[in-house]
Design an enzyme around this catalytic site. Structure first.
Site, short mmCIF file in Angstrom:
data_model
loop_
_atom_site.label_atom_id
_atom_site.label_comp_id
_atom_site.label_asym_id
_atom_site.label_seq_id
_atom_site.Cartn_x
_atom_site.Cartn_y
_atom_site.Cartn_z
N SER A 1 0.61 -1.47 -0.14
CA SER A 1 0.05 -0.01 -0.23
C SER A 1 1.23 1.11 -0.01
O SER A 1 1.64 1.79 -0.90
CB SER A 1 -0.36 0.07 1.08
N GLU B 1 -1.75 -2.04 -8.44
CA GLU B 1 -3.06 -2.47 -7.65
C GLU B 1 -3.33 -1.21 -7.10
O GLU B 1 -2.65 0.33 -6.93
CB GLU B 1 -2.85 -3.09 -6.28
N HIS C 1 -5.22 -4.84 -1.57
CA HIS C 1 -6.03 -4.58 -0.28
C HIS C 1 -6.80 -6.10 -1.21
O HIS C 1 -8.06 -5.94 -0.75
CB HIS C 1 -6.82 -3.56 -0.86
#
Length: 349
Positions: A144, A249, A319
């Site tokens: 992330s 992502e 995630h």
């Protein structure tokens, strides 16, 4: 001397000086040739727990994260400021960077893992001691917002880093085995999605791979969260995409923002350099309000089909509960039809 000729000579000399200065700067910051690999993690090793991205607002999540790492077989050394608080962050920028630098300096610490994602890593990416990290290479992992740091560390030092679960992630069996295979067992692993058999359906509806363009490609793995990666464009911390396999992502972004970030990668030249693209999960990336939206399929096709390189979508990266551990900087081969990434060598020694 004619004015035009004098100006040309002046411009030529200036260009030569700037080129020499650029060469000196690149020599000062360029990583050593070939990827630098850390020692594999072993049961009984000490993991340094840091929180560069976000504060942990309650005691229980920190306790659970430490217990998870202990259940993996590690001793845990929390950073001095892992429980600190300044607004949304675990202390000041200087404190959060100091925790990371201290873990790399500590010979008793075998690796460093982030507590959680968030939004603070770009604030400290220029405060890490990259020379120290190069001298004392260790496992460094997170995902992330940690996209900033795993790519910056690799770009600045050559060290293979890890787009991996954070300490606060759900450490289910798939995530644990993927992590152990790459970071602990030093396997030249094949990164593939878990196999999910439909309980009462004709076909599987989860963990599916879709091929956007078939083919195989080899290159070092770079990437992570699209939004964070795009925010590094034009800085010394953005990854070298020449001949790379780029993985991406994201979560909770409207589709027009995904479009905007992909345009940033196109405009900075990253897409024209890559050998292949692996798309992970774009969780809850939806149209939002307004007059309408392109679909994610259309956006990905617009940007990626013209590249004429292998592309597949749906990798277990992002995630999601069941996560792959992806070594940033490690050489690999992707297969756009099979939906796999095969490491060409172990990511640790």
């Amino acid at each position: 001397m004619p004015t035009s000729r004098r100006q040309l000579l002046h411009l030529s000399a200036t260009a030569g000086l700037l080129a020499a200065q650029a060469g000196q700067a690149s020599q000062a910051t360029a990583p050593a040739a070939g990827p630098l690999r850390a020692r594999r993690l072993r049961p009984g090793d000490t993991l340094g727990l840091v929180s560069p991205a976000n504060a942990t607002f309650e005691r229980e999540p920190l306790k659970i994260a430490i217990e998870s790492l202990q259940a993996l077989g590690f001793k845990v050394k929390p950073g001095q400021f892992v429980s600190a608080r300044r607004g949304p962050f675990a202390g000041t920028d200087e404190q959060r960077a100091a925790d990371i630098n201290a873990m790399f300096a500590d010979d008793a610490v075998a690796g460093v893992i982030a507590m959680t994602g968030g939004s603070g890593c770009n604030r400290i990416v220029d405060k890490l001691d990259y020379e120290l990290i190069r001298r004392k290479p260790k496992f460094f992992g997170g995902f992330s917002d940690l996209t900033s740091l795993v790519n910056a560390i690799h770009q600045q030092t050559g060290l293979v880093t890890f787009h991996s679960p954070v300490a606060a992630s759900e450490w289910n069996d798939y995530s644990v085995q993927a992590f152990k295979g790459v970071a602990m067992n030093a396997e030249a692993a094949v990164l593939r999605n878990p196999v999910v058999k439909p309980a009462d359906d004709l076909v599987a509806r989860e963990e599916r791979i879709s091929t956007i363009r078939p083919g195989r490609a080899q290159g070092p793995l770079v990437g992570g969260n699209l939004t964070v990666l795009a925010s590094l464009a034009g800085t010394p911390y953005f990854p070298d995409c020449r001949g790379a396999i780029l993985f991406l992502e994201d979560i909770n972004e409207y589709i027009y923002r995904i479009d905007r970030c992909l345009s940033t990668l196109r405009l900075c030249g990253a897409f024209t350099q890559v050998a292949g693209v692996v798309l992970g999960r774009f969780t809850k990336c939806e149209p939002g309000d307004g007059y309408g939206s392109l679909t994610l399929d259309e956006v990905f096709d617009d940007y990626l089909l013209p590249l004429n390189v292998p592309v597949y979508r749906g990798a277990a990266i992002g995630h999601i509960k069941r996560k792959l551990t992806v070594p940033v900087g490690a050489p690999a081969e992707m297969d756009g039809e099979a939906g796999t990434v095969r490491l060409l060598a172990p990511a640790v020694v």
